[in-house]
Design an enzyme around this catalytic site. Structure first.
Site, PDB file in Angstrom:
ATOM      1  CB  CYS A 186      -0.918   0.002   1.221  1.00  0.00           C
ATOM      2  SG  CYS A 186      -2.053   1.396   1.265  1.00  0.00           S
ATOM      3  CB  THR A 210      -2.778   5.062   1.370  1.00  0.00           C
ATOM      4  OG1 THR A 210      -3.540   4.179   0.543  1.00  0.00           O
ATOM      5  CG2 THR A 210      -3.668   6.198   1.843  1.00  0.00           C
TER       6      THR A 210
END
Length: 362
Positions: free
Chosen positions: A189, A191
């Site tokens: 990830c 993000t």
């Protein structure tokens, strides 16, 4: 602008403090937990570890996880034929995953009915449902959960992802039995890099568990667990279950073909030529990555989005079983260090101590 100055803790910020224990053997540590869900009013028993709905979320993985009484979140791009061809054991260890769309919800109901008619499940409510989106902080998401709960009062439902107490409460009130916790901690990830948004997992677990348990709900800590020790820390931080992807990547049970790479070594053969070595890998990727969007979604990644995941070639590991055995062995060992006779009591028996960043690598 608000600035919170209180220190928030991640896995690398804490260690487990040992204490006197009456346990004489790791065998005495019970890994299974019994749950009774708030809304579905269902009781089930499992080892509270879930394989993430990434490339690891396959029926081959579920076959193995069933043997250990663990669960697998099946990634949402499997077809009805895939589900109908899966064994009853694999389906019993599976969690159906959808995003926040009516079409995916209708697909879930269609496949659930087909499995019931094919006698792959004994009751339509036997199939757990995970409504999984990257950003659970929208009013529409809460409304979507509420709609599903109204139409399916007896189904065990998981909703996420969020990372703060107030959204955990909102989603449980809306109808979720478990809320998935984690914004940006996963191995694939990005993000936190792309959006700058996130919350350290140990603090998120402690705060969100307190909110969930006050409403008779539960949490699944999703992301950041990269070792058996991290898993033990998560349970001490009151996570009811943990979801893991990267640890199970690169295995036979993960989706994808083997990739062979050739490398020149520093060694020479009898003809004074550099020896060529071969290594095998499997491609592992986040479901919010550009690669996943291009692979699974018609039209690929939309131009208003950015990739919030990466892809990576993971060294081939063989069967997932030794990894599971090592993970469960680590939890048993942690239990003997803190006097916990079961994984359920980790939060009551264990103490986390804050340490400096120099302890990141041991």
């Amino acid at each position: 602008m608000l600035l919170e100055s209180e220190k928030k803790l991640d896995f690398n910020d804490v260690l487990i403090r040992p204490k006197r224990s009456t346990l004489e053997s790791r065998k005495q540590m019970v890994l299974e937990r019994k749950f009774k869900t708030k809304w579905a009013q269902r009781e089930f028993t499992c080892v509270p570890i879930v394989c993430a709905n990434m490339a690891t979320g396959t029926f081959r993985m579920a076959e193995v996880f069933c043997e250990y009484k663990m669960l697998v979140a099946i990634h949402k791009f499997h077809t009805k034929e895939d589900w109908l061809n899966a064994s009853k054991d694999a389906i019993s260890a599976s969690i159906f995953t959808i995003g926040m769309s009516d079409s995916e919800y209708e697909n879930f109901k269609d496949i659930r009915d087909a499995l019931f008619n094919a006698k792959k499940i004994d009751n339509p409510d036997d199939l757990f449902l995970c409504v999984d989106i990257a950003n659970g902080y929208t009013q529409r998401f809460s409304s979507f959960i509420h709609k599903i709960r109204e139409e399916n009062p007896g189904i065990v439902m998981i909703a996420g992802n969020v990372a703060t107490a107030e959204m955990v409460q909102e989603l449980i009130i809306a109808g979720a039995d478990f809320v998935k916790i984690g914004i940006g901690p996963g191995s694939q990830c990005t993000t936190r890099l792309k959006a700058g948004v996130g919350y350290p997992q140990i603090s998120a677990s402690l705060e969100c568990a307190d909110a969930a348990h006050g409403l008779n709900g539960g949490i699944i800590l999703d992301g950041g667990v990269r070792s058996p020790g991290d898993a033990a820390k998560a349970f001490i931080a009151n996570a009811d279950m943990i979801m893991i992807g990267g640890m199970f990547a690169g295995t036979d049970e993960q989706e994808g073909e083997l990739i062979t790479r050739r490398f020149l070594t520093n060694e020479l053969d009898e003809n004074n030529q550099q020896i060529v070595d071969e290594k095998q890998y499997k491609l592992f990727f986040g479901m919010s990555s550009e690669y996943a969007q291009e692979k699974f979604m018609s039209g690929g990644m939309k131009n208003y989005r950015t990739s919030e995941g990466r892809k990576e070639e993971i060294p081939y590991k063989g069967s997932v079983r030794p990894i599971i055995d090592d993970l469960l062995g680590g939890l048993r060992s942690a239990g003997t260090y803190i006097g916990a006779s079961s994984v359920k009591t980790f939060g009551k028996c264990g103490t986390l101590i804050r340490v400096g960043r120099q302890h990141d690598r041991f």
